[in-house]
Design a protein around this motif. Structure first.
Motif, PDB file in Angstrom:
ATOM      1  N   VAL A 135       9.203  -2.267  -5.694  1.00 25.59           N
ATOM      2  CA  VAL A 135       8.714  -1.794  -4.394  1.00 25.59           C
ATOM      3  C   VAL A 135       9.664  -0.723  -3.882  1.00 25.59           C
ATOM      4  N   ILE A 136       9.118   0.212  -3.117  1.00 22.49           N
ATOM      5  CA  ILE A 136       9.916   1.257  -2.494  1.00 22.49           C
ATOM      6  C   ILE A 136       9.983   0.975  -1.000  1.00 22.49           C
ATOM      7  N   LEU A 137      11.195   0.945  -0.463  1.00 22.26           N
ATOM      8  CA  LEU A 137      11.426   0.647   0.943  1.00 22.26           C
ATOM      9  C   LEU A 137      11.979   1.875   1.648  1.00 22.26           C
ATOM     10  N   ASN A 138      11.649   2.014   2.933  1.00 22.77           N
ATOM     11  CA  ASN A 138      12.252   3.095   3.707  1.00 22.77           C
ATOM     12  C   ASN A 138      13.585   2.635   4.278  1.00 22.77           C
ATOM     13  N   LYS A 139      14.180   3.463   5.119  1.00 24.64           N
ATOM     14  CA  LYS A 139      15.525   3.137   5.626  1.00 24.64           C
ATOM     15  C   LYS A 139      15.503   1.929   6.565  1.00 24.64           C
ATOM     16  N   ASN A 140      14.312   1.583   7.035  1.00 24.01           N
ATOM     17  CA  ASN A 140      14.183   0.372   7.855  1.00 24.01           C
ATOM     18  C   ASN A 140      13.824  -0.842   7.007  1.00 24.01           C
ATOM     19  N   GLU A 141      13.883  -0.665   5.688  1.00 31.37           N
ATOM     20  CA  GLU A 141      13.575  -1.717   4.718  1.00 31.37           C
ATOM     21  C   GLU A 141      12.126  -2.177   4.801  1.00 31.37           C
ATOM     22  N   ALA A 142      11.287  -1.280   5.269  1.00 27.47           N
ATOM     23  CA  ALA A 142       9.848  -1.564   5.278  1.00 27.47           C
ATOM     24  C   ALA A 142       9.231  -1.047   3.978  1.00 27.47           C
ATOM     25  N   GLU A 143       8.365  -1.826   3.397  1.00 22.08           N
ATOM     26  CA  GLU A 143       7.736  -1.439   2.129  1.00 22.08           C
ATOM     27  C   GLU A 143       6.716  -0.322   2.375  1.00 22.08           C
ATOM     28  N   ILE A 144       6.861   0.762   1.600  1.00 22.31           N
ATOM     29  CA  ILE A 144       5.908   1.867   1.724  1.00 22.31           C
ATOM     30  C   ILE A 144       5.070   2.049   0.457  1.00 22.31           C
ATOM     31  N   ASP A 145       5.494   1.420  -0.624  1.00 22.37           N
ATOM     32  CA  ASP A 145       4.697   1.515  -1.857  1.00 22.37           C
ATOM     33  C   ASP A 145       5.226   0.502  -2.864  1.00 22.37           C
ATOM     34  N   SER A 146       4.379   0.105  -3.789  1.00 27.43           N
ATOM     35  CA  SER A 146       4.768  -0.785  -4.888  1.00 27.43           C
ATOM     36  C   SER A 146       4.085  -0.290  -6.153  1.00 27.43           C
ATOM     37  N   ASN A 147       4.636  -0.688  -7.291  1.00 29.43           N
ATOM     38  CA  ASN A 147       4.088  -0.148  -8.538  1.00 29.43           C
ATOM     39  C   ASN A 147       4.583  -0.973  -9.714  1.00 29.43           C
ATOM     40  N   GLU A 148       3.891  -0.840 -10.839  1.00 30.21           N
ATOM     41  CA  GLU A 148       4.332  -1.409 -12.109  1.00 30.21           C
ATOM     42  C   GLU A 148       4.420  -0.268 -13.115  1.00 30.21           C
ATOM     43  N   VAL A 149       5.489  -0.245 -13.872  1.00 27.51           N
ATOM     44  CA  VAL A 149       5.689   0.835 -14.834  1.00 27.51           C
ATOM     45  C   VAL A 149       6.152   0.236 -16.155  1.00 27.51           C
ATOM     46  N   PHE A 150       5.701   0.809 -17.253  1.00 26.32           N
ATOM     47  CA  PHE A 150       6.063   0.329 -18.588  1.00 26.32           C
ATOM     48  C   PHE A 150       7.356   0.991 -19.064  1.00 26.32           C
ATOM     49  N   VAL A 151       8.132   0.222 -19.804  1.00 27.51           N
ATOM     50  CA  VAL A 151       9.378   0.714 -20.403  1.00 27.51           C
ATOM     51  C   VAL A 151       9.054   1.369 -21.741  1.00 27.51           C
ATOM     52  N   TYR A 152       9.762   2.435 -22.044  1.00 30.13           N
ATOM     53  CA  TYR A 152       9.623   3.032 -23.372  1.00 30.13           C
ATOM     54  C   TYR A 152      11.002   3.126 -24.039  1.00 30.13           C
ATOM     55  N   PRO A 153      11.082   2.909 -25.352  1.00 27.67           N
ATOM     56  CA  PRO A 153       9.964   2.685 -26.280  1.00 27.67           C
ATOM     57  C   PRO A 153       9.275   1.344 -26.035  1.00 27.67           C
TER      58      PRO A 153
END
Length: 386
Positions: free
Chosen positions: A331-349
């Motif tokens: 999750v991505i938080l702003n400076k107030n620690e509020a969530e502004i986005d979340s995501n799942e990403v794959f590792v490579y290889p």
């Protein structure tokens, strides 16, 4: 002839008459001697005329040879000027050479090239003025016309002039390319600009092409990952395959393509079983190793060169068996620690063996904040085993 004394016939070269025995007069003997006959003066006229024409021909030949020699010298001087790019001076020398020798075919051909080169120089100067005015299309049209005007000429001077034309065309294309990149082009525009950059044979163009290709890879990876996370495997593959057309050597896209294929195969054959096995395996590995099978070594949020938010990091496998399809849930938080986005990403290889490291990164195109005001936290890490 007859003897003046007795009238008998006298043979040539005789001094006495054989009949009367008288000595012949000296003037008669002189006339009878063929060697002493007087030269006929009528022959002087044709001989004089022949001599006059002979001398005239010799003098005229020498005159023509001298003019031909002078013409050749002027031609050689013209060649030197043309090779130096001084076409106006070369044209003057060639005209003087043709004045001396009108049937000088080499000079005639060179004069045609020189006059064409002067026209091309004028066209290139006009194209340069249009470049300063940022009228790229008109400048390129004039440059292409200049190249067409010299396509039937060969030799060192023609090759040098063609090199100048190509160099100026590349300069115009570079200026045009850089201006278009400054106008925040869309992904479709970037793909077109990549072909333009690859077609320019310059070091700066190679750097620009590398930057464009990197942007295409980032965009493709992000969009394909979104489709993969939504289980839209075919759409994800189409996006990756399109991106690989522009960056065929991208390890990042190649790895994602492998991941998509693996995910699709697993989903179609035993989705529920695979998920349960993955969860059980993950739990067993955490219990067996007293920690997760994947250690998060680093994760950062930053702005890339285009100002977009990028999350990237590094992980290490601490499992005792190979693991694959590692997913980072953050999750991505702003400076107030509020969530502004979340995501799942794959590792490579896609597959990591024990003690191997992997990387991940994801570009967020819809977050309009500075990375200095953001932080990223990992919720969980999941993986599969064979």
């Amino acid at each position: 002839m007859h003897c003046p004394y007795c009238g008998s016939s006298i043979k040539e070269n005789e001094s006495f008459c054989v009949i009367c025995g008288e000595k012949l007069p000296e003037d008669l003997e002189h006339r009878m001697n063929p060697n002493n006959r007087k030269f006929n003066k009528l022959w002087l006229v044709p001989i004089g005329v022949f001599t006059f024409f002979l001398l005239s021909s010799i003098i005229f030949y020498i005159y023509l040879e001298n003019r031909s020699t002078q013409a050749q010298k002027l031609y050689n001087q013209a060649e030197e000027k043309v090779l130096l790019g001084e076409f106006a001076a070369g044209e003057q020398f060639l005209k003087e050479a043709l004045d001396l020798k009108s049937n000088f075919s080499q000079a005639d051909t060179s004069l045609l090239f020189t006059r064409r080169a002067i026209e091309i120089q004028s066209s290139l100067a006009e194209a340069d003025s249009l470049l300063q005015e940022k009228n790229y299309s008109e400048a390129l049209s004039i440059i292409n016309g200049a190249e067409n005007n010299i396509e039937n000429f060969y030799g060192p001077a023609a090759s040098d002039l063609i090199s100048v034309i190509i160099s100026q065309r590349n300069e115009v294309k570079m200026e045009q390319l850089q201006e278009m990149l400054q106008n925040d082009p869309s992904i479709d525009d970037l793909k077109l600009l990549l072909w333009e950059a690859d077609a320019i044979d310059e070091e700066n163009a190679e750097e620009i092409a590398k930057s464009i290709r990197s942007q295409i890879v980032d965009y493709t990876f992000s969009k394909a990952s979104e489709q993969l996370n939504a289980k839209h495997f075919n759409d994800a593959l189409l996006i990756v395959e399109d991106g690989l057309k522009y960056a065929p050597d991208s390890e990042k896209l190649q790895s994602l393509e492998t991941t998509i294929n693996n995910e699709q195969s697993s989903f179609e054959t035993a989705q529920q079983e695979r998920l349960e096995q993955a969860m059980n395996t993950a739990q067993e590995e955490r219990e067996m190793n007293e920690s997760d099978a994947v250690n998060l070594l680093d994760i950062v949020v930053e702005n890339n060169e285009q100002g977009n938010i990028m999350v990237k990091g590094e992980v290490k496998s601490v499992a005792t068996v190979p693991i694959n399809s590692i997913i980072i849930d953050y999750v991505i938080l702003n400076k107030n620690e509020a969530e502004i986005d979340s995501n799942e990403v794959f590792v490579y290889p896609d597959r990591l063996y024990p003690d191997e490291n992997g990387n991940f990164e994801f570009t967020h195109f819809d977050i309009n904040e500075s990375s200095q005001n953001l932080q990223v936290e990992v919720n969980k890490i999941t993986w599969y085993t064979d």
